[in-house]
Design a protein around this motif. Structure first.
Motif, mmCIF file in Angstrom:
data_model
loop_
_atom_site.group_PDB
_atom_site.id
_atom_site.type_symbol
_atom_site.label_atom_id
_atom_site.label_comp_id
_atom_site.label_asym_id
_atom_site.label_seq_id
_atom_site.Cartn_x
_atom_site.Cartn_y
_atom_site.Cartn_z
ATOM 1 N N CYS A 1 0.829 -1.211 0.000
ATOM 2 C CA CYS A 1 0.000 0.000 0.000
ATOM 3 C C CYS A 1 0.861 1.258 0.000
ATOM 4 O O CYS A 1 0.514 2.250 -0.653
ATOM 5 N N GLU A 2 1.975 1.208 0.705
ATOM 6 C CA GLU A 2 2.859 2.377 0.731
ATOM 7 C C GLU A 2 3.442 2.632 -0.661
ATOM 8 O O GLU A 2 3.496 3.785 -1.121
ATOM 9 N N GLN A 3 3.853 1.570 -1.334
ATOM 10 C CA GLN A 3 4.435 1.722 -2.671
ATOM 11 C C GLN A 3 3.406 2.217 -3.689
ATOM 12 O O GLN A 3 3.748 2.933 -4.631
ATOM 13 N N SER A 4 2.140 1.856 -3.481
ATOM 14 C CA SER A 4 1.082 2.290 -4.397
ATOM 15 C C SER A 4 0.482 3.628 -4.003
ATOM 16 O O SER A 4 -0.344 4.183 -4.741
ATOM 17 N N GLY A 5 0.855 4.136 -2.833
ATOM 18 C CA GLY A 5 0.342 5.422 -2.380
ATOM 19 C C GLY A 5 -1.122 5.395 -1.976
ATOM 20 O O GLY A 5 -1.831 6.400 -2.126
ATOM 21 N N VAL A 6 -1.593 4.234 -1.474
ATOM 22 C CA VAL A 6 -2.989 4.136 -1.045
ATOM 23 C C VAL A 6 -3.056 3.975 0.468
ATOM 24 O O VAL A 6 -2.118 3.524 1.122
ATOM 25 N N ILE A 7 -4.191 4.345 1.020
ATOM 26 C CA ILE A 7 -4.431 4.229 2.456
ATOM 27 C C ILE A 7 -4.598 2.764 2.836
ATOM 28 O O ILE A 7 -5.262 1.999 2.135
ATOM 29 N N LEU A 8 -3.996 2.376 3.955
ATOM 30 C CA LEU A 8 -4.294 1.091 4.576
ATOM 31 C C LEU A 8 -4.615 1.367 6.040
ATOM 32 O O LEU A 8 -3.741 1.722 6.829
ATOM 33 N N MET A 9 -5.888 1.231 6.370
ATOM 34 C CA MET A 9 -6.378 1.443 7.732
ATOM 35 C C MET A 9 -6.825 0.098 8.292
ATOM 36 O O MET A 9 -7.317 -0.761 7.564
ATOM 37 N N VAL A 10 -6.638 -0.088 9.607
ATOM 38 C CA VAL A 10 -7.048 -1.327 10.264
ATOM 39 C C VAL A 10 -8.291 -1.059 11.104
ATOM 40 O O VAL A 10 -8.382 -0.036 11.798
ATOM 41 N N ALA A 11 -9.244 -1.967 11.064
ATOM 42 C CA ALA A 11 -10.539 -1.768 11.716
ATOM 43 C C ALA A 11 -10.468 -2.063 13.213
ATOM 44 O O ALA A 11 -10.744 -3.177 13.663
ATOM 45 N N TYR A 12 -10.104 -1.036 13.970
ATOM 46 C CA TYR A 12 -10.119 -1.097 15.429
ATOM 47 C C TYR A 12 -11.123 -0.062 15.937
ATOM 48 O O TYR A 12 -10.756 1.062 16.294
ATOM 49 N N PRO A 13 -12.404 -0.408 15.977
ATOM 50 C CA PRO A 13 -13.425 0.590 16.317
ATOM 51 C C PRO A 13 -13.423 1.039 17.766
ATOM 52 O O PRO A 13 -13.895 2.146 18.071
ATOM 53 N N VAL A 14 -12.887 0.218 18.695
ATOM 54 C CA VAL A 14 -12.999 0.561 20.116
ATOM 55 C C VAL A 14 -12.271 1.863 20.435
ATOM 56 O O VAL A 14 -12.696 2.624 21.304
ATOM 57 N N ARG A 15 -11.193 2.159 19.734
ATOM 58 C CA ARG A 15 -10.464 3.405 20.009
ATOM 59 C C ARG A 15 -11.299 4.646 19.686
ATOM 60 O O ARG A 15 -10.955 5.755 20.112
ATOM 61 N N PHE A 16 -12.415 4.474 18.930
ATOM 62 C CA PHE A 16 -13.269 5.604 18.598
ATOM 63 C C PHE A 16 -14.359 5.842 19.643
ATOM 64 O O PHE A 16 -15.117 6.808 19.534
ATOM 65 N N ALA A 17 -14.446 4.988 20.653
ATOM 66 C CA ALA A 17 -15.430 5.188 21.716
ATOM 67 C C ALA A 17 -15.142 6.503 22.433
ATOM 68 O O ALA A 17 -14.002 6.764 22.825
ATOM 69 N N PRO A 18 -16.148 7.356 22.615
ATOM 70 C CA PRO A 18 -15.918 8.633 23.310
ATOM 71 C C PRO A 18 -15.267 8.457 24.679
ATOM 72 O O PRO A 18 -14.406 9.256 25.071
ATOM 73 N N SER A 19 -15.640 7.417 25.417
ATOM 74 C CA SER A 19 -15.056 7.210 26.746
ATOM 75 C C SER A 19 -13.576 6.884 26.654
ATOM 76 O O SER A 19 -12.780 7.304 27.510
ATOM 77 N N VAL A 20 -13.172 6.158 25.609
ATOM 78 C CA VAL A 20 -11.760 5.843 25.412
ATOM 79 C C VAL A 20 -10.989 7.109 25.054
ATOM 80 O O VAL A 20 -9.915 7.384 25.607
ATOM 81 N N ARG A 21 -11.549 7.894 24.166
ATOM 82 C CA ARG A 21 -10.865 9.133 23.761
ATOM 83 C C ARG A 21 -10.756 10.114 24.927
ATOM 84 O O ARG A 21 -9.735 10.786 25.096
ATOM 85 N N ASP A 22 -11.809 10.184 25.746
ATOM 86 C CA ASP A 22 -11.770 11.068 26.921
ATOM 87 C C ASP A 22 -10.701 10.602 27.903
ATOM 88 O O ASP A 22 -9.977 11.428 28.486
ATOM 89 N N ALA A 23 -10.602 9.298 28.112
ATOM 90 C CA ALA A 23 -9.608 8.763 29.042
ATOM 91 C C ALA A 23 -8.188 9.040 28.551
ATOM 92 O O ALA A 23 -7.316 9.438 29.344
ATOM 93 N N ILE A 24 -7.953 8.838 27.267
ATOM 94 C CA ILE A 24 -6.620 9.104 26.723
ATOM 95 C C ILE A 24 -6.269 10.587 26.833
ATOM 96 O O ILE A 24 -5.143 10.955 27.192
ATOM 97 N N ALA A 25 -7.246 11.460 26.563
ATOM 98 C CA ALA A 25 -7.005 12.901 26.698
ATOM 99 C C ALA A 25 -6.681 13.268 28.145
ATOM 100 O O ALA A 25 -5.793 14.094 28.405
ATOM 101 N N GLU A 26 -7.392 12.664 29.088
ATOM 102 C CA GLU A 26 -7.139 12.930 30.506
ATOM 103 C C GLU A 26 -5.733 12.499 30.902
ATOM 104 O O GLU A 26 -5.012 13.228 31.590
ATOM 105 N N LEU A 27 -5.320 11.326 30.432
ATOM 106 C CA LEU A 27 -3.985 10.833 30.763
ATOM 107 C C LEU A 27 -2.897 11.673 30.103
ATOM 108 O O LEU A 27 -1.856 11.945 30.703
ATOM 109 N N ARG A 28 -3.154 12.116 28.878
ATOM 110 C CA ARG A 28 -2.157 12.939 28.187
ATOM 111 C C ARG A 28 -2.053 14.349 28.768
ATOM 112 O O ARG A 28 -1.067 15.038 28.534
ATOM 113 N N SER A 29 -3.063 14.765 29.497
ATOM 114 C CA SER A 29 -3.011 16.092 30.132
ATOM 115 C C SER A 29 -1.962 16.149 31.237
ATOM 116 O O SER A 29 -1.525 17.231 31.631
ATOM 117 N N GLY A 30 -1.572 14.977 31.752
ATOM 118 C CA GLY A 30 -0.559 14.919 32.796
ATOM 119 C C GLY A 30 -1.100 15.037 34.209
ATOM 120 O O GLY A 30 -0.339 14.932 35.177
#
Length: 341
Positions: A120-149
Protein backbone atom coordinates in the motif's frame (compact mmCIF):
# COMPACT_ATOMS: atom_id res chain seq x y z
CA UNK A 1 -11.58 14.57 -3.67
CA UNK A 2 -13.99 16.86 -1.78
CA UNK A 3 -16.72 15.97 0.69
CA UNK A 4 -19.32 16.49 -2.06
CA UNK A 5 -17.83 13.99 -4.52
CA UNK A 6 -19.29 10.46 -4.29
CA UNK A 7 -17.02 7.73 -2.97
CA UNK A 8 -17.37 4.26 -4.46
CA UNK A 9 -16.78 1.54 -1.87
CA UNK A 10 -16.78 -2.22 -2.36
CA UNK A 11 -17.26 -4.45 0.66
CA UNK A 12 -15.20 -7.59 0.08
CA UNK A 13 -16.66 -10.60 1.93
CA UNK A 14 -19.34 -11.07 4.55
CA UNK A 15 -17.13 -13.48 6.53
CA UNK A 16 -16.65 -11.22 9.54
CA UNK A 17 -19.76 -10.38 11.54
CA UNK A 18 -18.80 -6.69 11.51
CA UNK A 19 -19.53 -6.67 7.77
CA UNK A 20 -23.24 -6.38 8.54
CA UNK A 21 -22.84 -3.24 10.63
CA UNK A 22 -20.39 -1.82 8.09
CA UNK A 23 -23.05 -2.12 5.39
CA UNK A 24 -25.65 -0.39 7.54
CA UNK A 25 -23.27 2.45 8.45
CA UNK A 26 -22.07 2.98 4.87
CA UNK A 27 -25.64 3.03 3.57
CA UNK A 28 -26.34 5.96 5.87
CA UNK A 29 -23.37 8.02 4.69
CA UNK A 30 -24.15 10.73 2.14
CA UNK A 31 -22.21 10.47 -1.09
CA UNK A 32 -21.22 6.80 -0.67
CA UNK A 33 -22.01 4.29 -3.44
CA UNK A 34 -21.75 0.75 -2.12
CA UNK A 35 -21.57 -2.77 -3.54
CA UNK A 36 -20.63 -6.10 -1.97
CA UNK A 37 -18.95 -9.29 -3.13
CA UNK A 38 -18.73 -12.53 -1.17
CA UNK A 39 -17.59 -15.33 -3.49
CA UNK A 40 -16.17 -17.40 -0.61
CA UNK A 41 -19.51 -17.53 1.18
CA UNK A 42 -20.72 -20.66 -0.58
CA UNK A 43 -17.79 -22.66 0.82
CA UNK A 44 -18.09 -21.31 4.39
CA UNK A 45 -17.86 -23.98 7.13
CA UNK A 46 -21.21 -22.96 8.67
CA UNK A 47 -24.79 -22.14 7.73
CA UNK A 48 -24.71 -18.42 8.51
CA UNK A 49 -26.23 -16.27 5.73
CA UNK A 50 -23.66 -15.17 3.16
CA UNK A 51 -23.41 -14.08 -0.48
CA UNK A 52 -26.25 -12.75 -2.59
CA UNK A 53 -28.92 -13.83 -0.10
CA UNK A 54 -27.37 -11.78 2.71
CA UNK A 55 -26.79 -8.82 0.38
CA UNK A 56 -30.48 -8.84 -0.53
CA UNK A 57 -31.43 -9.00 3.14
CA UNK A 58 -29.16 -6.02 3.88
CA UNK A 59 -30.36 -4.11 0.84
CA UNK A 60 -26.95 -3.68 -0.80
CA UNK A 61 -26.04 -4.18 -4.47
CA UNK A 62 -24.15 -7.42 -5.05
CA UNK A 63 -21.65 -8.77 -7.59
CA UNK A 64 -20.59 -12.41 -7.86
CA UNK A 65 -16.81 -12.10 -7.76
CA UNK A 66 -13.93 -9.95 -6.60
CA UNK A 67 -13.08 -9.47 -10.28
CA UNK A 68 -16.47 -7.82 -10.75
CA UNK A 69 -15.97 -5.72 -7.63
CA UNK A 70 -12.68 -4.30 -8.91
CA UNK A 71 -14.09 -3.90 -12.43
CA UNK A 72 -16.63 -1.53 -10.85
CA UNK A 73 -13.58 0.71 -10.17
CA UNK A 74 -14.12 1.50 -6.50
CA UNK A 75 -12.25 4.31 -4.77
CA UNK A 76 -11.90 2.12 -1.69
CA UNK A 77 -12.61 -1.35 -0.34
CA UNK A 78 -13.59 -2.60 3.08
CA UNK A 79 -12.15 -6.08 3.60
CA UNK A 80 -14.10 -8.30 6.00
CA UNK A 81 -12.77 -11.66 4.82
CA UNK A 82 -11.33 -14.44 6.94
CA UNK A 83 -8.04 -13.38 8.55
CA UNK A 84 -5.73 -15.47 6.38
CA UNK A 85 -7.31 -14.05 3.21
CA UNK A 86 -6.56 -10.42 4.05
CA UNK A 87 -3.16 -10.23 2.39
CA UNK A 88 -4.23 -11.29 -1.10
CA UNK A 89 -7.16 -8.86 -1.13
CA UNK A 90 -5.10 -5.97 0.25
CA UNK A 91 -2.35 -6.53 -2.30
CA UNK A 92 -4.92 -6.71 -5.09
CA UNK A 93 -6.43 -3.41 -3.97
CA UNK A 94 -3.01 -1.79 -3.74
CA UNK A 95 -2.16 -2.94 -7.28
CA UNK A 96 -5.39 -1.33 -8.48
CA UNK A 97 -4.69 1.95 -6.65
CA UNK A 98 -7.65 1.43 -4.30
CA UNK A 99 -7.70 2.55 -0.66
CA UNK A 100 -8.22 -0.13 2.01
CA UNK A 101 -9.94 -0.55 5.35
CA UNK A 102 -9.01 -4.04 6.55
CA UNK A 103 -10.72 -5.96 9.34
CA UNK A 104 -8.61 -6.85 12.37
CA UNK A 105 -6.18 -8.50 12.80
CA UNK A 106 -4.33 -7.14 9.81
CA UNK A 107 -2.85 -10.57 9.09
CA UNK A 108 -2.10 -13.96 10.62
CA UNK A 109 1.68 -13.54 10.30
CA UNK A 110 4.04 -10.62 10.77
CA UNK A 111 5.48 -11.24 7.30
CA UNK A 112 2.04 -10.87 5.71
CA UNK A 113 1.30 -7.70 7.68
CA UNK A 114 4.58 -6.10 6.61
CA UNK A 115 4.02 -7.11 2.97
CA UNK A 116 0.55 -5.52 3.04
CA UNK A 117 1.97 -2.31 4.50
CA UNK A 118 4.70 -2.20 1.87
CA UNK A 119 2.30 -2.85 -1.02
CA UNK A 120 0.00 0.00 0.00
CA UNK A 121 2.86 2.38 0.73
CA UNK A 122 4.44 1.72 -2.67
CA UNK A 123 1.08 2.29 -4.40
CA UNK A 124 0.34 5.42 -2.38
CA UNK A 125 -2.99 4.14 -1.04
CA UNK A 126 -4.43 4.23 2.46
CA UNK A 127 -4.29 1.09 4.58
CA UNK A 128 -6.38 1.44 7.73
CA UNK A 129 -7.05 -1.33 10.26
CA UNK A 130 -10.54 -1.77 11.72
CA UNK A 131 -10.12 -1.10 15.43
CA UNK A 132 -13.42 0.59 16.32
CA UNK A 133 -13.00 0.56 20.12
CA UNK A 134 -10.46 3.41 20.01
CA UNK A 135 -13.27 5.60 18.60
CA UNK A 136 -15.43 5.19 21.72
CA UNK A 137 -15.92 8.63 23.31
CA UNK A 138 -15.06 7.21 26.75
CA UNK A 139 -11.76 5.84 25.41
CA UNK A 140 -10.86 9.13 23.76
CA UNK A 141 -11.77 11.07 26.92
CA UNK A 142 -9.61 8.76 29.04
CA UNK A 143 -6.62 9.10 26.72
CA UNK A 144 -7.01 12.90 26.70
CA UNK A 145 -7.14 12.93 30.51
CA UNK A 146 -3.98 10.83 30.76
CA UNK A 147 -2.16 12.94 28.19
CA UNK A 148 -3.01 16.09 30.13
CA UNK A 149 -0.56 14.92 32.80
CA UNK A 150 -2.95 15.45 35.70
CA UNK A 151 -2.69 11.82 36.78
CA UNK A 152 1.04 11.60 36.24
CA UNK A 153 2.98 8.78 34.64
CA UNK A 154 1.21 5.58 33.61
CA UNK A 155 2.42 2.65 35.71
CA UNK A 156 0.36 -0.28 34.50
CA UNK A 157 -2.71 -1.31 32.54
CA UNK A 158 -5.16 -4.18 32.98
CA UNK A 159 -7.25 -5.10 29.95
CA UNK A 160 -10.16 -7.54 29.78
CA UNK A 161 -11.80 -8.60 26.52
CA UNK A 162 -14.16 -11.52 26.99
CA UNK A 163 -17.11 -12.62 24.90
CA UNK A 164 -19.12 -15.47 23.44
CA UNK A 165 -17.67 -18.24 21.33
CA UNK A 166 -18.29 -17.03 17.74
CA UNK A 167 -19.94 -20.31 16.76
CA UNK A 168 -22.19 -18.80 14.08
CA UNK A 169 -19.04 -18.07 12.03
CA UNK A 170 -17.10 -21.32 12.27
CA UNK A 171 -13.97 -19.94 10.60
CA UNK A 172 -13.16 -18.05 13.84
CA UNK A 173 -12.17 -21.42 15.33
CA UNK A 174 -10.35 -22.68 12.23
CA UNK A 175 -6.60 -22.36 12.92
CA UNK A 176 -5.81 -21.90 9.22
CA UNK A 177 -8.44 -19.27 8.42
CA UNK A 178 -8.34 -17.39 11.74
CA UNK A 179 -4.70 -17.91 12.68
CA UNK A 180 -5.62 -18.91 16.22
CA UNK A 181 -8.45 -18.61 18.73
CA UNK A 182 -9.19 -16.22 21.59
CA UNK A 183 -5.60 -14.92 21.57
CA UNK A 184 -6.17 -13.67 18.02
CA UNK A 185 -9.78 -12.58 18.33
CA UNK A 186 -9.61 -10.65 21.59
CA UNK A 187 -6.01 -9.59 22.30
CA UNK A 188 -5.73 -7.21 19.35
CA UNK A 189 -8.41 -4.72 20.46
CA UNK A 190 -6.68 -4.16 23.81
CA UNK A 191 -3.27 -4.15 22.09
CA UNK A 192 -4.50 -1.37 19.80
CA UNK A 193 -5.65 0.74 22.76
CA UNK A 194 -2.30 0.18 24.46
CA UNK A 195 -0.51 1.24 21.28
CA UNK A 196 -2.48 4.49 21.16
CA UNK A 197 -2.21 5.09 24.91
CA UNK A 198 1.49 4.39 25.39
CA UNK A 199 2.92 5.32 21.99
CA UNK A 200 5.66 2.69 22.16
CA UNK A 201 6.34 -0.76 20.76
CA UNK A 202 6.09 -3.70 23.13
CA UNK A 203 9.39 -5.09 24.41
CA UNK A 204 8.41 -8.59 25.53
CA UNK A 205 5.37 -10.80 25.96
CA UNK A 206 4.46 -13.67 28.25
CA UNK A 207 1.26 -15.68 27.78
CA UNK A 208 -0.57 -18.77 28.88
CA UNK A 209 -3.64 -20.26 27.24
CA UNK A 210 -5.88 -23.31 27.32
CA UNK A 211 -8.91 -24.87 25.70
CA UNK A 212 -10.89 -25.68 28.84
CA UNK A 213 -13.81 -23.48 27.79
CA UNK A 214 -16.07 -25.25 25.26
CA UNK A 215 -13.85 -28.34 25.50
CA UNK A 216 -16.80 -30.55 24.54
CA UNK A 217 -16.64 -29.05 21.04
CA UNK A 218 -13.11 -30.39 20.47
CA UNK A 219 -11.89 -27.11 19.01
CA UNK A 220 -8.38 -26.86 17.57
CA UNK A 221 -7.72 -23.36 18.98
CA UNK A 222 -7.37 -21.85 22.43
CA UNK A 223 -10.54 -20.51 24.07
CA UNK A 224 -8.94 -18.49 26.84
CA UNK A 225 -5.66 -16.89 27.76
CA UNK A 226 -3.78 -14.33 29.81
CA UNK A 227 -1.15 -12.11 28.19
CA UNK A 228 1.42 -9.94 29.98
CA UNK A 229 3.23 -7.27 27.97
CA UNK A 230 6.28 -5.27 29.04
CA UNK A 231 7.03 -1.92 27.40
CA UNK A 232 10.38 -0.07 27.26
CA UNK A 233 9.09 2.64 29.61
CA UNK A 234 8.57 0.03 32.33
CA UNK A 235 4.80 -0.19 31.97
CA UNK A 236 3.41 -3.70 32.35
CA UNK A 237 0.03 -4.45 30.81
CA UNK A 238 -2.09 -7.57 31.08
CA UNK A 239 -4.85 -8.74 28.74
CA UNK A 240 -7.42 -11.30 29.88
CA UNK A 241 -8.88 -12.75 26.67
CA UNK A 242 -11.46 -15.49 26.38
CA UNK A 243 -14.67 -16.79 24.86
CA UNK A 244 -16.09 -17.17 28.37
CA UNK A 245 -19.50 -15.51 28.11
CA UNK A 246 -22.40 -18.01 28.05
CA UNK A 247 -24.10 -18.54 24.72
CA UNK A 248 -27.39 -17.60 26.42
CA UNK A 249 -26.12 -14.08 27.11
CA UNK A 250 -28.12 -11.31 25.45
CA UNK A 251 -24.96 -9.50 24.32
CA UNK A 252 -21.65 -10.57 22.74
CA UNK A 253 -19.44 -9.68 25.73
CA UNK A 254 -17.45 -6.66 26.79
CA UNK A 255 -14.10 -4.89 27.00
CA UNK A 256 -12.68 -3.03 29.99
CA UNK A 257 -9.38 -1.19 30.37
CA UNK A 258 -8.09 -0.06 33.77
CA UNK A 259 -5.15 2.34 33.70
CA UNK A 260 -3.09 2.82 36.86
CA UNK A 261 -1.16 6.09 37.04
CA UNK A 262 0.91 7.85 39.71
CA UNK A 263 -1.97 9.98 41.01
CA UNK A 264 -5.04 7.96 40.20
CA UNK A 265 -6.70 5.32 38.09
CA UNK A 266 -9.08 5.37 35.15
CA UNK A 267 -11.44 2.59 34.14
CA UNK A 268 -12.95 2.55 30.66
CA UNK A 269 -15.70 0.11 29.68
CA UNK A 270 -17.24 1.33 26.41
CA UNK A 271 -19.75 -1.53 26.05
CA UNK A 272 -21.09 -1.45 29.62
CA UNK A 273 -24.06 0.87 29.07
CA UNK A 274 -27.28 -0.53 27.73
CA UNK A 275 -30.94 -1.20 28.32
CA UNK A 276 -31.80 -4.69 29.55
CA UNK A 277 -35.09 -6.53 29.71
CA UNK A 278 -36.92 -9.64 28.56
CA UNK A 279 -39.06 -10.61 25.60
CA UNK A 280 -40.64 -13.82 24.34
CA UNK A 281 -37.18 -15.25 23.62
CA UNK A 282 -35.64 -14.44 27.00
CA UNK A 283 -33.19 -11.81 28.19
CA UNK A 284 -32.59 -8.81 25.90
CA UNK A 285 -29.89 -6.16 25.78
CA UNK A 286 -29.79 -2.98 23.73
CA UNK A 287 -26.54 -1.02 23.82
CA UNK A 288 -26.70 2.75 24.10
CA UNK A 289 -24.21 5.35 22.99
CA UNK A 290 -22.10 5.91 19.90
CA UNK A 291 -21.99 3.46 16.99
CA UNK A 292 -18.28 2.65 16.99
CA UNK A 293 -18.30 1.00 13.57
CA UNK A 294 -19.92 4.13 12.12
CA UNK A 295 -17.26 6.34 13.73
CA UNK A 296 -14.52 4.07 12.34
CA UNK A 297 -15.98 4.26 8.83
CA UNK A 298 -16.44 8.01 9.08
CA UNK A 299 -12.69 8.36 9.72
CA UNK A 300 -11.91 6.11 6.76
CA UNK A 301 -14.24 7.85 4.29
CA UNK A 302 -13.03 11.28 5.41
CA UNK A 303 -9.42 10.20 4.90
CA UNK A 304 -10.22 8.93 1.40
CA UNK A 305 -11.88 12.23 0.51
CA UNK A 306 -9.13 14.34 2.07
CA UNK A 307 -6.24 12.29 0.68
CA UNK A 308 -4.61 11.60 4.04
CA UNK A 309 -3.62 8.51 6.01
CA UNK A 310 -6.37 7.26 8.30
CA UNK A 311 -5.71 6.04 11.82
CA UNK A 312 -5.15 3.36 13.03
CA UNK A 313 -2.73 2.65 10.21
CA UNK A 314 -0.77 -0.40 9.07
CA UNK A 315 2.01 0.37 11.55
CA UNK A 316 -0.48 -0.20 14.37
CA UNK A 317 -1.67 -3.31 12.59
CA UNK A 318 1.85 -4.73 12.44
CA UNK A 319 2.61 -3.96 16.10
CA UNK A 320 -0.59 -5.61 17.30
CA UNK A 321 0.09 -8.70 15.18
CA UNK A 322 3.59 -8.82 16.73
CA UNK A 323 2.00 -9.00 20.19
CA UNK A 324 -0.38 -11.78 19.15
CA UNK A 325 2.36 -13.85 17.53
CA UNK A 326 4.63 -13.40 20.56
CA UNK A 327 1.73 -14.42 22.83
CA UNK A 328 1.13 -17.56 20.77
CA UNK A 329 4.84 -18.41 20.86
CA UNK A 330 5.01 -17.86 24.61
CA UNK A 331 1.90 -19.98 25.26
CA UNK A 332 3.40 -22.78 23.17
CA UNK A 333 6.49 -22.58 25.42
CA UNK A 334 4.34 -22.84 28.59
CA UNK A 335 4.65 -19.19 29.49
CA UNK A 336 8.25 -18.47 28.59
CA UNK A 337 8.95 -14.77 28.00
CA UNK A 338 9.27 -13.93 24.30
CA UNK A 339 11.20 -10.80 23.31
CA UNK A 340 10.09 -8.75 20.31
CA UNK A 341 12.99 -8.24 17.93
Amino acid sequence: MTAHVPVRIALLSFAHTHALSYVQALKQMPGVDLIAADPDGAAAPDDAPRGAALAAELGVAYVDSYDDAFAWKPDAVVIAAENSRHRSLVERAAAAGVHVLCEKPLATTIEDAVAMHDACEQSGVILMVAYPVRFAPSVRDAIAELRSGRLGKILGVTGVNNGKLPQDRAWFTDPELAGGGALVDHVVHCADLLDELLGERAQSVRAVSNGILHSHRELEVETGGLVTIRYPSGVIATIDCSWSWPMSSATWGGLTLQIIAERGTLTVSPFAKGVSGHDAHGETWMPVGADLDALLLDEFVRAVREGRQAQPDAGVGIRTVEIVKAAQASAALHGEVVALR
